[in-house]
Scaffold this motif. Structure first.
Motif, PDB file in Angstrom:
ATOM      1  N   ARG A 218       0.867  -1.174   0.000  1.00  0.00           N
ATOM      2  CA  ARG A 218       0.000   0.000   0.000  1.00  0.00           C
ATOM      3  C   ARG A 218       0.909   1.230   0.000  1.00  0.00           C
ATOM      4  NH1 ARG A 218      -2.115  -3.494   4.070  1.00  0.00           N
ATOM      5  NH2 ARG A 218      -4.190  -4.309   3.558  1.00  0.00           N
ATOM      6  N   ILE A 219       0.372   2.356  -0.443  1.00  0.00           N
ATOM      7  CA  ILE A 219       1.187   3.566  -0.522  1.00  0.00           C
ATOM      8  C   ILE A 219       1.661   3.998   0.867  1.00  0.00           C
ATOM      9  CG2 ILE A 219      -0.765   5.196  -0.405  1.00  0.00           C
ATOM     10  CD1 ILE A 219       0.705   6.861  -2.563  1.00  0.00           C
ATOM     11  N   SER A 220       0.823   3.815   1.885  1.00  0.00           N
ATOM     12  CA  SER A 220       1.211   4.178   3.254  1.00  0.00           C
ATOM     13  C   SER A 220       2.345   3.291   3.755  1.00  0.00           C
ATOM     14  CB  SER A 220       0.014   4.059   4.197  1.00  0.00           C
ATOM     15  OG  SER A 220      -0.501   2.739   4.203  1.00  0.00           O
ATOM     16  N   GLU A 221       2.356   2.031   3.326  1.00  0.00           N
ATOM     17  CA  GLU A 221       3.412   1.102   3.749  1.00  0.00           C
ATOM     18  C   GLU A 221       4.738   1.465   3.089  1.00  0.00           C
ATOM     19  OE1 GLU A 221       0.295  -2.649   4.310  1.00  0.00           O
ATOM     20  OE2 GLU A 221       1.562  -2.521   2.526  1.00  0.00           O
ATOM     21  N   LEU A 222       4.668   1.954   1.872  1.00  0.00           N
ATOM     22  CA  LEU A 222       5.883   2.351   1.152  1.00  0.00           C
ATOM     23  C   LEU A 222       6.567   3.515   1.858  1.00  0.00           C
ATOM     24  CD1 LEU A 222       7.173   4.453  -1.138  1.00  0.00           C
ATOM     25  CD2 LEU A 222       7.704   2.032  -1.354  1.00  0.00           C
ATOM     26  N   ILE A 223       5.796   4.545   2.223  1.00  0.00           N
ATOM     27  CA  ILE A 223       6.424   5.726   2.828  1.00  0.00           C
ATOM     28  C   ILE A 223       6.903   5.433   4.257  1.00  0.00           C
ATOM     29  CG2 ILE A 223       5.115   7.344   1.405  1.00  0.00           C
ATOM     30  CD1 ILE A 223       3.340   7.920   3.804  1.00  0.00           C
ATOM     31  N   ASN A 224       6.365   4.378   4.893  1.00  0.00           N
ATOM     32  CA  ASN A 224       6.785   4.022   6.253  1.00  0.00           C
ATOM     33  C   ASN A 224       7.936   3.010   6.283  1.00  0.00           C
ATOM     34  OD1 ASN A 224       5.046   5.645   7.847  1.00  0.00           O
ATOM     35  ND2 ASN A 224       3.355   4.275   7.386  1.00  0.00           N
ATOM     36  N   LEU A 225       8.422   2.609   5.106  1.00  0.00           N
ATOM     37  CA  LEU A 225       9.547   1.666   5.061  1.00  0.00           C
ATOM     38  C   LEU A 225      10.823   2.333   5.563  1.00  0.00           C
ATOM     39  CD1 LEU A 225       9.353  -0.331   1.694  1.00  0.00           C
ATOM     40  CD2 LEU A 225       9.246  -1.264   4.011  1.00  0.00           C
ATOM     41  N   ARG A 226      11.499   1.663   6.475  1.00  0.00           N
ATOM     42  CA  ARG A 226      12.800   2.137   6.957  1.00  0.00           C
ATOM     43  C   ARG A 226      13.915   1.357   6.244  1.00  0.00           C
ATOM     44  NH1 ARG A 226      11.162   0.350  12.876  1.00  0.00           N
ATOM     45  NH2 ARG A 226      10.781  -1.451  11.545  1.00  0.00           N
ATOM     46  N   ILE A 227      15.099   1.882   6.240  1.00  0.00           N
ATOM     47  CA  ILE A 227      16.227   1.166   5.638  1.00  0.00           C
ATOM     48  C   ILE A 227      16.391  -0.192   6.308  1.00  0.00           C
ATOM     49  CG2 ILE A 227      18.730   1.202   5.268  1.00  0.00           C
ATOM     50  CD1 ILE A 227      18.532   4.277   5.253  1.00  0.00           C
ATOM     51  N   ALA A 228      16.174  -0.216   7.637  1.00  0.00           N
ATOM     52  CA  ALA A 228      16.341  -1.455   8.400  1.00  0.00           C
ATOM     53  C   ALA A 228      15.298  -2.508   8.058  1.00  0.00           C
ATOM     54  CB  ALA A 228      16.268  -1.141   9.901  1.00  0.00           C
ATOM     55  N   LEU A 237      10.884  -8.020   2.880  1.00  0.00           N
ATOM     56  CA  LEU A 237      10.675  -6.691   3.447  1.00  0.00           C
ATOM     57  C   LEU A 237       9.838  -6.848   4.707  1.00  0.00           C
ATOM     58  CD1 LEU A 237       9.682  -4.377   0.429  1.00  0.00           C
ATOM     59  CD2 LEU A 237      11.837  -4.381   1.680  1.00  0.00           C
ATOM     60  N   PHE A 238      10.194  -6.116   5.757  1.00  0.00           N
ATOM     61  CA  PHE A 238       9.406  -6.137   6.982  1.00  0.00           C
ATOM     62  C   PHE A 238       8.471  -4.933   6.967  1.00  0.00           C
ATOM     63  CE2 PHE A 238       8.812  -4.802  11.460  1.00  0.00           C
ATOM     64  CZ  PHE A 238       8.145  -5.943  11.917  1.00  0.00           C
ATOM     65  N   ILE A 239       7.174  -5.177   7.081  1.00  0.00           N
ATOM     66  CA  ILE A 239       6.172  -4.112   7.058  1.00  0.00           C
ATOM     67  C   ILE A 239       5.648  -3.937   8.477  1.00  0.00           C
ATOM     68  CG2 ILE A 239       4.092  -3.239   5.944  1.00  0.00           C
ATOM     69  CD1 ILE A 239       6.385  -3.946   4.019  1.00  0.00           C
ATOM     70  N   LYS A 240       5.926  -2.796   9.077  1.00  0.00           N
ATOM     71  CA  LYS A 240       5.531  -2.544  10.461  1.00  0.00           C
ATOM     72  C   LYS A 240       4.265  -1.697  10.530  1.00  0.00           C
ATOM     73  CE  LYS A 240       7.264  -0.808  14.898  1.00  0.00           C
ATOM     74  NZ  LYS A 240       6.787  -2.018  15.601  1.00  0.00           N
ATOM     75  N   ASP A 241       3.356  -2.105  11.426  1.00  0.00           N
ATOM     76  CA  ASP A 241       2.118  -1.347  11.681  1.00  0.00           C
ATOM     77  C   ASP A 241       1.362  -1.035  10.394  1.00  0.00           C
ATOM     78  OD1 ASP A 241       2.418  -1.317  14.400  1.00  0.00           O
ATOM     79  OD2 ASP A 241       3.389   0.648  14.473  1.00  0.00           O
ATOM     80  N   SER A 242       1.097  -2.062   9.582  1.00  0.00           N
ATOM     81  CA  SER A 242       0.320  -1.836   8.372  1.00  0.00           C
ATOM     82  C   SER A 242      -1.161  -1.727   8.746  1.00  0.00           C
ATOM     83  CB  SER A 242       0.535  -2.989   7.386  1.00  0.00           C
ATOM     84  OG  SER A 242       0.057  -4.211   7.915  1.00  0.00           O
ATOM     85  N   LYS A 243      -2.037  -1.775   7.778  1.00  0.00           N
ATOM     86  CA  LYS A 243      -3.472  -1.636   8.016  1.00  0.00           C
ATOM     87  C   LYS A 243      -3.942  -2.648   9.056  1.00  0.00           C
ATOM     88  CE  LYS A 243      -7.838  -1.358   5.466  1.00  0.00           C
ATOM     89  NZ  LYS A 243      -8.468  -1.495   4.138  1.00  0.00           N
TER      90      LYS A 243
END
Length: 368
Positions: A218-228, A237-243
């Motif tokens: 999701r677009i919100s998940e993309l902008i919340n991606l950290r380098i780590a 890819l680790f997705i934190k606090d998604s929908k």
């Protein structure tokens, strides 16, 4: 019956056309036009809004047509809230914050509840009943032509106030909702996706679109991606606090790793994987602008949005025989039923499926 051409608004992107069922030749002619698109829910065809296309439609109809004004959403008028109404709005916000709703969800709930308060703030809100609310929603549907999504968001906000802020029984405000449409997600073909993600010349822009598609974000998940969050060694890819405030893992493409490494060397982000020019998270507005420009430059489906890349990822995974359970986990769906909708979006034609009719006649000749 005559075909109807709906006069588009100046800022409208499409010209909508109603074609009576019996007018087969006209329908086929419009289907052949560049950018023609069928809207199953509205039972209308449309083409891109240009003066040339409007004249072409008039010519195809050969003078036998009607022009009507297009129907659009009429903004719900806003009013200045009273002190009591502002207090009710605060109580709703407090209840949602305590329930750990996301900031974006709280913003939508408050906006929708403000619409409700505009109608009922002069009354004791505890005395507003189900019939009053349904009458209000009916009025908005008839006068402002609110969408199903708007109606659902409004009902969610109202119920949140009565159930979470006022602690009233859930069944007390069992408000009538719109009938669910059985529409399927808009999906791009593999060639369209390839054209779109290769269109940006800027490596950051290209990396953004490739990351969304290749991992189904999701677009919100993309902008919340950290380098780590990029685990290149383990391939995810680790997705934190998604929908739904859920953490998950999704696939990390080998080709994307190479692209991200080249992007990282050039831009050297400090914390977020994709950062703005002055640091901080990249904006959703900029991502949508990048995508829209790529769609226009490649003459792809004009109805596609950034989220269409996620739908396309899921559909292409189904076509590649990815296990539905794995896909559910990658997309972060709570129920497999949500994921199963993508079994209805796979490409169906005589190149992907053999009709039993062809099998039946494989060694025979059909008499004509």
């Amino acid at each position: 019956m005559q075909p109807i051409i709906y006069q588009p608004f100046k800022e409208a992107k499409r010209i909508k056309v109603y074609i009576p069922y019996k007018l087969f030749k006209l329908r086929n002619a419009i289907k052949q036009m560049d950018s023609s698109f069928w809207h199953p829910n509205q039972k209308l065809w449309s083409v891109i809004n240009t003066p040339k296309n409007f004249k072409s439609l008039e010519k195809l109809c050969d003078g036998n047509y009607k022009i009507e004004k297009d129907i659009r959403f009429t903004p719900v008028p806003t009013v200045l809230l009273t002190e009591n109404a502002l207090e009710a709005l605060f109580e709703l916000e407090k209840a949602l914050v305590l329930k750990q709703y996301s900031a974006s969800s709280i913003k939508v709930y408050k906006k929708m509840f403000t619409v409700f308060l505009g109608k009922f703030m002069q009354r004791d809100l505890k005395e507003v009943n189900k019939e009053d609310i349904e009458g209000f929603v009916y009025e908005l549907i008839k006068k402002s032509h609110i969408s199903e999504s708007y109606q659902n968001q409004l009902i969610n906000a109202i119920k949140a106030y009565y159930e979470h802020a006022l602690k009233m029984p859930r069944e007390y405000y069992d408000i009538q909702r719109p009938k669910k449409t059985r529409s399927i997600p808009n999906v791009l073909s593999k060639s369209e996706v390839l054209n779109i993600i290769q269109s940006p010349k800027n490596i950051k822009h290209r990396a953004i679109l490739c990351t969304i598609y290749s991992s189904g974000l999701r677009i919100s998940e993309l902008i919340n991606l950290r380098i780590a969050d990029v685990h290149s060694k383990d391939g995810y890819l680790f997705i934190k606090d998604s929908k739904g405030k859920k953490d998950r893992k999704t696939i990390l493409s080998e080709q994307l790793v190479l692209l991200l490494r080249a992007y990282y060397k050039q831009y050297k982000p400090s914390y977020w994987l994709f950062e703005g020019q002055t640091g901080g998270q990249y904006s959703t507005t900029s991502i949508r602008s990048i995508f829209r420009k790529s769609v226009v430059e490649t003459n792809s489906n004009p109805w596609a949005t950034v989220h269409t890349l996620r739908h396309s990822f899921a559909t292409h995974c189904i076509e590649n025989n990815v296990n539905i359970r794995h896909l559910q986990n990658m997309l972060g769906h709570s129920s497999p039923k949500t994921t199963e909708i993508y079994t209805r979006t796979i490409e169906i034609n005589n190149k992907t499926i053999t009709s039993p009719f062809d099998s039946l006649l494989k060694n025979s000749t059909l008499q004509t």
